[in-house]
Design a protein around this motif. Structure first.
Motif, PDB file in Angstrom:
ATOM      1  N   ASP A  91      36.577 -76.306  12.122  1.00 29.41           N
ATOM      2  CA  ASP A  91      36.763 -77.478  12.985  1.00 29.41           C
ATOM      3  C   ASP A  91      37.100 -78.665  12.090  1.00 29.41           C
ATOM      4  O   ASP A  91      36.234 -79.209  11.422  1.00 29.41           O
ATOM      5  CB  ASP A  91      35.480 -77.739  13.786  1.00 29.41           C
ATOM      6  CG  ASP A  91      35.568 -78.947  14.697  1.00 29.41           C
ATOM      7  OD1 ASP A  91      36.535 -79.734  14.587  1.00 29.41           O
ATOM      8  OD2 ASP A  91      34.656 -79.114  15.529  1.00 29.41           O
ATOM      9  N   TYR A 151      32.262 -91.861  14.334  1.00 31.70           N
ATOM     10  CA  TYR A 151      31.417 -90.760  14.807  1.00 31.70           C
ATOM     11  C   TYR A 151      31.348 -90.689  16.326  1.00 31.70           C
ATOM     12  O   TYR A 151      31.131 -91.681  16.997  1.00 31.70           O
ATOM     13  CB  TYR A 151      29.974 -90.918  14.295  1.00 31.70           C
ATOM     14  CG  TYR A 151      29.820 -91.124  12.816  1.00 31.70           C
ATOM     15  CD1 TYR A 151      30.642 -90.472  11.902  1.00 31.70           C
ATOM     16  CD2 TYR A 151      28.842 -91.972  12.320  1.00 31.70           C
ATOM     17  CE1 TYR A 151      30.482 -90.674  10.542  1.00 31.70           C
ATOM     18  CE2 TYR A 151      28.671 -92.169  10.963  1.00 31.70           C
ATOM     19  CZ  TYR A 151      29.496 -91.522  10.075  1.00 31.70           C
ATOM     20  OH  TYR A 151      29.330 -91.726   8.731  1.00 31.70           O
ATOM     21  N   HIS A 162      37.527 -81.648  12.513  1.00 31.95           N
ATOM     22  CA  HIS A 162      36.935 -82.942  12.850  1.00 31.95           C
ATOM     23  C   HIS A 162      35.434 -82.977  12.531  1.00 31.95           C
ATOM     24  O   HIS A 162      34.749 -83.910  12.912  1.00 31.95           O
ATOM     25  CB  HIS A 162      37.149 -83.276  14.337  1.00 31.95           C
ATOM     26  CG  HIS A 162      38.564 -83.613  14.637  1.00 31.95           C
ATOM     27  ND1 HIS A 162      39.514 -82.664  14.925  1.00 31.95           N
ATOM     28  CD2 HIS A 162      39.212 -84.802  14.656  1.00 31.95           C
ATOM     29  CE1 HIS A 162      40.671 -83.249  15.125  1.00 31.95           C
ATOM     30  NE2 HIS A 162      40.524 -84.553  14.960  1.00 31.95           N
ATOM     31  N   LYS A 163      34.962 -81.951  11.834  1.00 36.76           N
ATOM     32  CA  LYS A 163      33.535 -81.854  11.517  1.00 36.76           C
ATOM     33  C   LYS A 163      33.345 -81.857  10.000  1.00 36.76           C
ATOM     34  O   LYS A 163      34.046 -81.157   9.270  1.00 36.76           O
ATOM     35  CB  LYS A 163      32.960 -80.555  12.086  1.00 36.76           C
ATOM     36  CG  LYS A 163      31.455 -80.444  11.957  1.00 36.76           C
ATOM     37  CD  LYS A 163      30.919 -79.083  12.364  1.00 36.76           C
ATOM     38  CE  LYS A 163      31.122 -78.773  13.821  1.00 36.76           C
ATOM     39  NZ  LYS A 163      30.479 -77.483  14.191  1.00 36.76           N
ATOM     40  N   HIS A 205      30.654 -85.606  13.308  1.00 33.49           N
ATOM     41  CA  HIS A 205      31.757 -85.268  14.195  1.00 33.49           C
ATOM     42  C   HIS A 205      32.655 -86.496  14.291  1.00 33.49           C
ATOM     43  O   HIS A 205      32.221 -87.546  14.779  1.00 33.49           O
ATOM     44  CB  HIS A 205      31.240 -84.872  15.576  1.00 33.49           C
ATOM     45  CG  HIS A 205      30.382 -83.651  15.543  1.00 33.49           C
ATOM     46  ND1 HIS A 205      30.893 -82.385  15.691  1.00 33.49           N
ATOM     47  CD2 HIS A 205      29.058 -83.494  15.330  1.00 33.49           C
ATOM     48  CE1 HIS A 205      29.907 -81.506  15.600  1.00 33.49           C
ATOM     49  NE2 HIS A 205      28.787 -82.153  15.368  1.00 33.49           N
TER      50      HIS A 205
END
Length: 98
Positions: free
Chosen positions: A46, A83, A48-49, A9
């Motif tokens: 997503d 992260y 950001h993943k 993440h």
């Protein structure tokens, strides 16, 4: 063969910089004995993943040879500040179906 899997993440606004840093970090992990290959995949739902998958000859090649190496220190410096939360890293072994 062992498959290392980590869901990454990335902090908001840092995905482009993360991808650049990951490209710089990739030769570090690939130089380790027992390394068989890796890939980074970006989540479609997503942005950001990311999913990091690394193939190792054995668990110790990752947990000892890589994590206790100078290359891992460089890897951490390049990547760990992106992260949040810090990823859980898990290891998997293939089940033969036939």
């Amino acid at each position: 063969m062992i498959l290392e899997a980590a869901m990454l993440h990335i902090k908001p606004g840092m995905t482009e910089a993360f991808e650049v840093s990951f490209k710089k970090a990739s030769p570090l992990i690939s130089s380790i004995e027992g390394y068989l290959g890796h890939e980074l995949q970006k989540c479609l739902e997503d942005d950001h993943k990311y999913l990091l998958l690394v193939r190792w000859r054995s668990l110790e090649d990752h947990t000892v040879l890589f994590r206790e190496s100078p290359e891992y220190t460089e890897w951490k410096a390049l990547l760990h500040h992106y992260y949040h939360p810090f990823p859980v890293v898990e290891h998997f072994a293939r089940i033969e179906l036939e």
